[in-house]
Design a protein around this motif. Sequence first.
Motif, PDB file in Angstrom:
ATOM      1  N   TYR A   2       0.806  -1.230   0.061  1.00  0.00           N
ATOM      2  CA  TYR A   2      -0.114   0.118  -0.001  1.00  0.00           C
ATOM      3  C   TYR A   2       0.687   1.291   0.123  1.00  0.00           C
ATOM      4  N   GLY A   3       2.054   1.128   0.014  1.00  0.00           N
ATOM      5  CA  GLY A   3       2.823   2.232   0.065  1.00  0.00           C
ATOM      6  C   GLY A   3       3.498   2.762  -1.311  1.00  0.00           C
ATOM      7  N   SER A   4       3.081   1.940  -2.319  1.00  0.00           N
ATOM      8  CA  SER A   4       3.363   2.397  -3.607  1.00  0.00           C
ATOM      9  C   SER A   4       2.224   3.229  -4.380  1.00  0.00           C
ATOM     10  N   TRP A   5       2.669   4.105  -5.172  1.00  0.00           N
ATOM     11  CA  TRP A   5       1.638   5.045  -5.694  1.00  0.00           C
ATOM     12  C   TRP A   5       0.798   4.293  -6.620  1.00  0.00           C
ATOM     13  N   ILE A   6       1.041   3.212  -7.163  1.00  0.00           N
ATOM     14  CA  ILE A   6       0.478   2.335  -8.233  1.00  0.00           C
ATOM     15  C   ILE A   6      -0.647   1.519  -7.434  1.00  0.00           C
ATOM     16  N   ALA A   7      -0.339   1.206  -6.130  1.00  0.00           N
ATOM     17  CA  ALA A   7      -1.241   0.309  -5.388  1.00  0.00           C
ATOM     18  C   ALA A   7      -1.563   0.620  -3.951  1.00  0.00           C
ATOM     19  N   SER A   8      -1.627   1.893  -3.668  1.00  0.00           N
ATOM     20  CA  SER A   8      -1.798   2.710  -2.316  1.00  0.00           C
ATOM     21  C   SER A   8      -3.184   2.803  -2.033  1.00  0.00           C
ATOM     22  N   HIS A   9      -3.232   2.925  -0.489  1.00  0.00           N
ATOM     23  CA  HIS A   9      -4.296   3.107  -0.138  1.00  0.00           C
ATOM     24  C   HIS A   9      -4.707   4.849  -0.150  1.00  0.00           C
ATOM     25  N   ILE A  10      -3.861   5.450   0.766  1.00  0.00           N
ATOM     26  CA  ILE A  10      -4.093   6.743   0.457  1.00  0.00           C
ATOM     27  C   ILE A  10      -3.316   7.461  -0.629  1.00  0.00           C
ATOM     28  N   TRP A  11      -3.788   8.256  -1.504  1.00  0.00           N
ATOM     29  CA  TRP A  11      -3.300   8.343  -2.626  1.00  0.00           C
ATOM     30  C   TRP A  11      -2.991   9.928  -2.879  1.00  0.00           C
ATOM     31  N   LEU A  12      -1.733  10.354  -2.740  1.00  0.00           N
ATOM     32  CA  LEU A  12      -1.363  11.909  -2.849  1.00  0.00           C
ATOM     33  C   LEU A  12      -0.339  11.827  -3.775  1.00  0.00           C
ATOM     34  N   HIS A  13      -0.409  10.981  -4.760  1.00  0.00           N
ATOM     35  CA  HIS A  13       0.717  11.182  -6.007  1.00  0.00           C
ATOM     36  C   HIS A  13       0.571  12.356  -6.816  1.00  0.00           C
ATOM     37  N   LYS A  14      -0.535  12.925  -6.863  1.00  0.00           N
ATOM     38  CA  LYS A  14      -0.772  14.170  -7.515  1.00  0.00           C
ATOM     39  C   LYS A  14      -1.860  15.024  -6.775  1.00  0.00           C
ATOM     40  N   GLN A  15      -1.584  16.249  -6.843  1.00  0.00           N
ATOM     41  CA  GLN A  15      -2.243  17.226  -6.273  1.00  0.00           C
ATOM     42  C   GLN A  15      -3.935  17.165  -6.515  1.00  0.00           C
ATOM     43  N   HIS A  41      -4.977  14.164 -17.820  1.00  0.00           N
ATOM     44  CA  HIS A  41      -6.030  15.265 -17.312  1.00  0.00           C
ATOM     45  C   HIS A  41      -5.269  16.251 -16.452  1.00  0.00           C
ATOM     46  N   ASN A  42      -4.236  15.781 -15.798  1.00  0.00           N
ATOM     47  CA  ASN A  42      -3.468  16.547 -14.665  1.00  0.00           C
ATOM     48  C   ASN A  42      -2.807  17.678 -15.481  1.00  0.00           C
ATOM     49  N   ASP A  43      -2.077  17.431 -16.662  1.00  0.00           N
ATOM     50  CA  ASP A  43      -1.484  18.384 -17.452  1.00  0.00           C
ATOM     51  C   ASP A  43      -2.262  19.503 -17.959  1.00  0.00           C
ATOM     52  N   VAL A  44      -3.617  18.814 -18.579  1.00  0.00           N
ATOM     53  CA  VAL A  44      -4.651  19.843 -19.162  1.00  0.00           C
ATOM     54  C   VAL A  44      -4.957  20.734 -17.976  1.00  0.00           C
ATOM     55  N   CYS A  45      -5.292  20.217 -16.786  1.00  0.00           N
ATOM     56  CA  CYS A  45      -5.721  21.328 -15.735  1.00  0.00           C
ATOM     57  C   CYS A  45      -4.511  22.230 -15.451  1.00  0.00           C
ATOM     58  N   PHE A  46      -3.232  21.733 -15.478  1.00  0.00           N
ATOM     59  CA  PHE A  46      -2.179  22.808 -14.804  1.00  0.00           C
ATOM     60  C   PHE A  46      -2.039  23.741 -16.150  1.00  0.00           C
ATOM     61  N   LEU A  47      -2.185  23.281 -17.448  1.00  0.00           N
ATOM     62  CA  LEU A  47      -1.801  24.212 -18.435  1.00  0.00           C
ATOM     63  C   LEU A  47      -2.875  25.167 -18.450  1.00  0.00           C
ATOM     64  N   PHE A  48      -4.316  24.808 -18.217  1.00  0.00           N
ATOM     65  CA  PHE A  48      -5.413  25.847 -18.092  1.00  0.00           C
ATOM     66  C   PHE A  48      -5.099  26.977 -16.959  1.00  0.00           C
ATOM     67  N   TYR A  49      -4.876  26.419 -15.730  1.00  0.00           N
ATOM     68  CA  TYR A  49      -4.672  27.636 -14.899  1.00  0.00           C
ATOM     69  C   TYR A  49      -3.452  28.293 -14.769  1.00  0.00           C
ATOM     70  N   VAL A  50      -2.196  27.747 -15.343  1.00  0.00           N
ATOM     71  CA  VAL A  50      -1.092  28.715 -15.537  1.00  0.00           C
ATOM     72  C   VAL A  50      -1.417  29.505 -16.618  1.00  0.00           C
ATOM     73  N   THR A  51      -2.163  29.112 -17.728  1.00  0.00           N
ATOM     74  CA  THR A  51      -2.591  30.036 -18.763  1.00  0.00           C
ATOM     75  C   THR A  51      -3.584  31.185 -18.355  1.00  0.00           C
ATOM     76  N   ALA A  52      -4.726  30.707 -17.537  1.00  0.00           N
ATOM     77  CA  ALA A  52      -5.492  31.785 -17.052  1.00  0.00           C
ATOM     78  C   ALA A  52      -5.059  32.645 -16.104  1.00  0.00           C
ATOM     79  N   SER A  53      -3.929  32.013 -15.591  1.00  0.00           N
ATOM     80  CA  SER A  53      -3.628  33.177 -14.406  1.00  0.00           C
ATOM     81  C   SER A  53      -2.685  34.025 -15.165  1.00  0.00           C
ATOM     82  N   VAL A  54      -1.872  33.686 -16.225  1.00  0.00           N
ATOM     83  CA  VAL A  54      -0.960  34.584 -17.012  1.00  0.00           C
ATOM     84  C   VAL A  54      -1.937  35.577 -17.799  1.00  0.00           C
ATOM     85  N   TRP A  55      -2.902  35.129 -18.156  1.00  0.00           N
ATOM     86  CA  TRP A  55      -4.192  35.996 -18.684  1.00  0.00           C
ATOM     87  C   TRP A  55      -4.583  37.191 -17.799  1.00  0.00           C
ATOM     88  N   ALA A  56      -5.074  36.646 -16.639  1.00  0.00           N
ATOM     89  CA  ALA A  56      -5.404  37.630 -15.616  1.00  0.00           C
ATOM     90  C   ALA A  56      -4.357  38.725 -15.432  1.00  0.00           C
TER      91      ALA A  56
END
Length: 521
Positions: free
Chosen positions: A76-89, A164-179
């Motif tokens: 359960y300590g491995s991110w590919i087989a874990s219980h608590i999954w904090l591998h991504k924000q 989807h992690n990288d799409v989300c990251f790209l969107f928020y970085v781009t939107a922040s720079v736009w603001a």
Amino acid sequence: MALVALSAVFHLRQRDRWALLWLTLGGLCLYVMAARLFPFLNIWDEQYHALAAKNCMSHPLRPTLYEDAVVPGHDYGSWIASHIWLHKQPLFLWQIALCYKLFGVSVFTTRLPSVVMCTLLIPLNYRMATLLTQRRDIAYFTALATATSWFLIGLTSGSISTDHNDVCFLFYVTASVWAFMEYVHRGMKSWLWALLAGLLAGGAMLTKWLVGLLPFLAWGCYLLAEKGLRLREWRLLHLTGALAVTLCLFLSWQLYTLHQFPTEARQELMLYIEHAGQVVEDHSGPWNFYLIVLPLQFFGYGPAQNNIHFIGSFHTILCYAVLAVGLVLALRVIRGRSQRITLLAVLLFVFAFFSYAQTKMPAFTFVVSFIGFLSIGCVYALICRGIVYLMRPRWLLTVTTALLCAGFGFYGSHYPNLYRECNDKYYGVRAANKTLFEGWKDQVDEGTLIFNVMTPAWDNFEYTSCVAATFFSGRECYFDTPPIEDLKELQRQGYPIAAVRNPWIPDAYEQDSSIVKLEIR
């Protein structure tokens, strides 16, 4: 491409709002198509993201992969087989979980947030290109390159790693720079735009950790280039206020996880640090890795994402030429010296930083894709200006430009790649596996633990099948085959047990009538 051609007609008639509307709708259709491209969850990352998001529906502040850590000997300590999954924000997981709540759990709703964010990138990039260049044609073609981006199609479909992690990251970085650009456009006097930039940067950090501070790099570079060391003109209260909003969002989650899940949080922190100093999970590459993947990112040509090496074909050379010429044109057409310096500084920093890091993946530098889309937009605009200059009949100019824009979109979205991926030899296997896993709902009771999960045919990474199996069956599925004594103990605890009767199953499992046997054929 019909909507793209229609938008080009409105663009020629200087009906910019209608042109952007039809282009955005065309991009939406393309990204919806991408989300429906594969009826199953792709390996690696997408299936983990989908399962973690599904579990977040009931406890968003306790991200899990396996709901209960009850099987003795399971790692359960491995991110590919874990219980608590904090591998991504967690932000992108919460977005997917919200879509599950609103529209039901499915493969399509897993990808729905990416569809929405990729579609919103079209008007965002249009607006940023307008602010930088004051050229409606360059802004339109920058948006066209965004709407028909092959790489965004791949990320949305889940077929490119980190999806989807990288799409989300790209969107928020781009939107922040736009603001931030809107903030500068209004004379750096608006608290609203400054705080919005900080809020969106906080979203980026809640998606991909410290690299979410990238908008503040752009902010700092611009202030240095525009104001020098005259700190009184920096509007430091606005800057520190925005940064405070960002850090409050980010640190609240980090401190929460360190308090609630100290072991897992520290483990993931160390893994994040290791990405810079050593190769993690064989994701390595040469020093020029991110230069090699440029044609793949922006036109779909070049190396496969899992086999990065330089390919000197006509298509890849053409891609490099378009990007290089476009960058030069962009730097010439951007009016402000400070904006040019900022754009170059951010571009060089991102490529230098990720090139220095030992762990390399194709999507890492795509966070500055706006610069690539702007470069492509400058080249497309130059070509179309030549056509306008050479052609006199209005109707012929309109038809030619519309067809050319559709051709640009076709080239950028790279339909041959779509066709090839849909006919991949593993497509049928994965689709069949999904049907198999869904059928287990009717064969075993809810709460059953299923062991020895393997699939009828080899599926690249056989041991990851249990993640997709857990998602589609709604039962906890394990690749493991624990000793029969451990299974008996689980049964005494009230857990029904099942095992997959694949080509190999332990004799003790086969002979125990209390264990439900699941067939794979």
